[in-house]
Design an enzyme around this catalytic site. Structure first.
Site, PDB file in Angstrom:
ATOM      1  N   ARG A 126       0.804  -1.276  -0.124  1.00 24.81           N
ATOM      2  CA  ARG A 126      -0.021  -0.134  -0.126  1.00 24.81           C
ATOM      3  C   ARG A 126       0.712   1.124   0.032  1.00 24.81           C
ATOM      4  O   ARG A 126       1.211   1.891   1.045  1.00 24.81           O
ATOM      5  CB  ARG A 126      -0.973   0.031   1.227  1.00 24.81           C
ATOM      6  CG  ARG A 126      -2.230  -1.063   1.015  1.00 24.81           C
ATOM      7  CD  ARG A 126      -3.161  -0.670   2.008  1.00 24.81           C
ATOM      8  NE  ARG A 126      -4.414  -1.420   1.296  1.00 24.81           N
ATOM      9  CZ  ARG A 126      -5.609  -1.488   2.079  1.00 24.81           C
ATOM     10  NH1 ARG A 126      -5.667  -0.953   3.252  1.00 24.81           N
ATOM     11  NH2 ARG A 126      -6.597  -1.962   1.450  1.00 24.81           N
ATOM     12  N   GLN A 184      -1.347   2.300  -6.081  1.00 23.16           N
ATOM     13  CA  GLN A 184      -2.754   2.197  -5.799  1.00 23.16           C
ATOM     14  C   GLN A 184      -3.660   1.797  -6.955  1.00 23.16           C
ATOM     15  O   GLN A 184      -4.611   1.350  -6.796  1.00 23.16           O
ATOM     16  CB  GLN A 184      -3.258   3.639  -5.537  1.00 23.16           C
ATOM     17  CG  GLN A 184      -2.794   4.144  -4.044  1.00 23.16           C
ATOM     18  CD  GLN A 184      -3.041   5.564  -3.945  1.00 23.16           C
ATOM     19  OE1 GLN A 184      -3.701   6.347  -4.624  1.00 23.16           O
ATOM     20  NE2 GLN A 184      -3.038   6.047  -2.566  1.00 23.16           N
ATOM     21  N   ASP A 190      -4.081  -2.102  -6.618  1.00 18.31           N
ATOM     22  CA  ASP A 190      -4.488  -2.479  -5.014  1.00 18.31           C
ATOM     23  C   ASP A 190      -5.944  -3.171  -5.307  1.00 18.31           C
ATOM     24  O   ASP A 190      -6.818  -2.535  -5.075  1.00 18.31           O
ATOM     25  CB  ASP A 190      -4.351  -1.140  -4.076  1.00 18.31           C
ATOM     26  CG  ASP A 190      -4.847  -1.771  -2.783  1.00 18.31           C
ATOM     27  OD1 ASP A 190      -4.895  -2.836  -2.256  1.00 18.31           O
ATOM     28  OD2 ASP A 190      -4.705  -0.851  -1.707  1.00 18.31           O
ATOM     29  N   SER A 217      -8.090  -2.956  -1.980  1.00 22.91           N
ATOM     30  CA  SER A 217      -8.916  -1.736  -1.972  1.00 22.91           C
ATOM     31  C   SER A 217     -10.240  -1.708  -2.971  1.00 22.91           C
ATOM     32  O   SER A 217     -11.196  -1.320  -2.570  1.00 22.91           O
ATOM     33  CB  SER A 217      -8.035  -0.541  -2.268  1.00 22.91           C
ATOM     34  OG  SER A 217      -7.102  -0.471  -1.181  1.00 22.91           O
ATOM     35  N   TYR A 229      -2.834   0.037   7.752  1.00 25.88           N
ATOM     36  CA  TYR A 229      -3.566  -0.711   8.341  1.00 25.88           C
ATOM     37  C   TYR A 229      -3.692  -0.547   9.792  1.00 25.88           C
ATOM     38  O   TYR A 229      -3.026  -0.033  10.492  1.00 25.88           O
ATOM     39  CB  TYR A 229      -3.549  -2.284   8.177  1.00 25.88           C
ATOM     40  CG  TYR A 229      -3.488  -2.917   6.916  1.00 25.88           C
ATOM     41  CD1 TYR A 229      -4.805  -3.431   6.166  1.00 25.88           C
ATOM     42  CD2 TYR A 229      -2.343  -3.005   6.044  1.00 25.88           C
ATOM     43  CE1 TYR A 229      -4.731  -3.873   5.085  1.00 25.88           C
ATOM     44  CE2 TYR A 229      -2.441  -3.409   4.776  1.00 25.88           C
ATOM     45  CZ  TYR A 229      -3.749  -3.808   4.210  1.00 25.88           C
ATOM     46  OH  TYR A 229      -3.855  -4.483   3.143  1.00 25.88           O
TER      47      TYR A 229
END
Length: 524
Positions: A122, A127, A130, A133, A231
């Site tokens: 992350r 991104q 990801d 996500s 996280y």
């Protein structure tokens, strides 16, 4: 190279790792695409759509694995699928290596490279790849929709001829990607939304989306989000007790609870206890997005919906993204395509598995016959580290009084000095300049002073402060131009007319920009 996508074997899995649009993008990277017949049917992508996008449709998984150099799929492979891999092949899928170590070793023994989409680090550059996500975003949205379908009232409050309907109160536990998606959906439906997270840095994000962040009356230094990959981390027992006490206080008030709290490689923490469920009103709904890891509510039954003795519905589905297969497949296929873009830097159809790249190395769990999990920490942190703020020492009343006196003396000294220097300069100019110049100069100075007071006294209720000031300046200019436009000198008239024209553009343009800015915050 040839990139192939087989049909998913897991029961109830409707997603597919390649869509016709992602295949077109992969073609631009120099790759050929294959798909097993019927692989995209459950997600709404027919074989004919793949063929129209230039994808070769093969009849069976055996043929696909034999022909493809890169296998892209959603769920972790079965033992039979791993056995079809070989030297020089690459598998890209979710894998969950911490829970599938034996399968990971088996895949490494084949000599294939395995990229786990759930291990993409992350960091900002990753991104676009990801997938966690992407899927969490869909799960958060779908959780609210699922809660609404099991809730007996409107989300938004209404006053009708038939009676008054109060708005639903929604509590979202965990403000990660899924939590934020749930917050956005809940507030857009008109519910009163509360959100809680152990990471204090997300409070502003929650409040910016129209929800109320639930604070605890408890002081504890939380782990920096940068140190945990973005996280949440394990909290202390004292913090947990304060957290549960707050939830017990909220339980009788809220109508819907959506829990999203997960800690990597651990069982889901219990956040909504049986006594909280018992305290909820009949007809309330709990949607547990952590059901796959044991659930944040231990009464949750994985992949089922149950109703408790006091009438609370608990939803424990684990396939929320698969329930929106078309959207999920589109986003996941895009994540795969971006991964292939990094693996094909020259866009020549040749995969370059660069283990010095933070993203590729972090996601690779097997390469060259070896297990490469867990990866080293990325060189770039997930989010900027929070610098501790130094608290200013508290001043005593005597120290405050002394500081104020010193500041007043310094300010007075500065003003007297400026007045003395200005007076001296004005006297020097008056000794050599004609009387007419001094008269005009005095008028100019007074005009500057009055203009300054007028401009900085403008209230910016409809504008930004900067736009309010520029409009005030333009207004003064346009007044001066209007006074000079009747002059007998044609040069003065032209200059005055140009001033009116240009300042008019600035003023009216300012109002148009402000109108567009205000429209951005209107629901329409």
């Amino acid at each position: 190279m040839k990139i192939g996508t087989p049909k998913e074997l897991a029961h109830g899995e409707n997603r597919v790792a390649m869509t016709p649009d992602s295949a077109r993008a992969l073609h631009k990277l120099g790759h050929e695409c294959l798909v097993e017949s019927g692989a995209g049917a459950a997600a709404g992508f027919a074989d004919a759509a793949y063929e129209a996008a230039g994808v070769t449709v093969v009849d069976s998984a055996e043929v696909l694995y034999a022909q493809a150099d890169v296998i892209a799929k959603v769920q972790p492979p079965s033992d039979a699928e791993v056995d079809r891999l070989g030297q020089g092949k690459t598998l890209i899928s979710f894998f969950w290596p911490a829970a599938n170590e034996a399968l990971m070793q088996r895949a490494a023994d084949t000599g294939a490279s395995v990229i786990a989409m759930d291990m993409v680090p992350r960091i900002s550059r990753a991104q676009k790849m990801d997938a966690l996500s992407s899927m969490a975003n869909i799960a958060g949205y779908r959780a609210v929709i699922e809660a609404g379908s099991n809730f007996g009232r409107f989300f938004t409050g209404q006053v009708t001829a038939a009676g008054k309907v109060p708005p639903a109160k929604v509590l979202i536990v965990g403000a990660g990607v899924a939590g934020l998606a749930a917050i956005g959906t809940s507030t857009s439906l008109g519910a009163i939304t509360y959100a809680f997270d152990v990471r204090p840095e997300v409070a502003e994000q929650v409040e910016s989306m129209g929800a109320e962040f639930v604070y605890l009356d408890f002081e504890e230094d939380q782990a920096d989000g940068a140190a945990t990959g973005g996280y949440a981390s394990v909290s202390s027992p004292e913090f947990r007790e304060a957290q549960l006490a707050k939830f017990r206080e909220l339980a009788p008030e809220v109508d819907i609870v959506i829990t999203t709290a997960l800690i990597p490689n651990r069982e889901a923490p219990e956040l909504w206890t049986p006594d909280m469920v018992a305290a909820m009103k009949p007809g309330s709904v709990i949607v547990d997005l952590a059901a796959e890891r044991g659930g944040n509510c231990k009464m949750t039954v994985k992949d089922e919906k149950i109703v408790t003795d006091n009438g609370v519905t608990i939803v424990g589905y684990t396939d929320f993204p698969s329930r929106m297969a078309t959207q999920s497949s589109t986003l996941y296929a895009t994540n795969i395509r971006h991964m292939m873009t990094d693996l094909t830097p020259d866009k020549d159809g040749v995969v370059n598995h660069n283990m010095d790249d933070d993203v590729i190395r972090g996601a690779t769990i097997a390469h060259g016959g070896d297990v490469t999990w867990p990866p080293p920490p990325p060189k770039t942190k997930a989010i900027a580290a929070q610098k501790p703020k130094e608290k200013a020492p508290e001043l005593t009343p005597e120290e405050k009084r002394a500081a104020e006196t010193a500041a007043f003396k310094a300010q007075t000294k500065t003003q007297v000095t400026l007045l003395a220097v200005g007076g001296a300069l004005l006297l020097a100019v008056g000794l050599v300049a004609p009387a007419s110049f001094m008269q005009h100069f005095v008028v100019f100075v007074l005009s500057v002073f009055i203009g300054f007071q007028v401009i900085w006294g403008v209230a910016h209720s409809l504008h930004t402060p900067l736009m309010a000031v520029t409009n005030a300046i333009s207004s003064i200019i346009i007044l001066g131009a209007l006074m000079q436009i009747g002059s007998g000198n044609w040069i003065v008239i032209v200059l005055a007319a140009l001033s009116v024209f240009m300042t008019g553009i600035n003023i009216f343009g300012g109002f148009m920009v402000t109108r567009r800015m205000l429209a951005m915050f209107q629901k329409s």
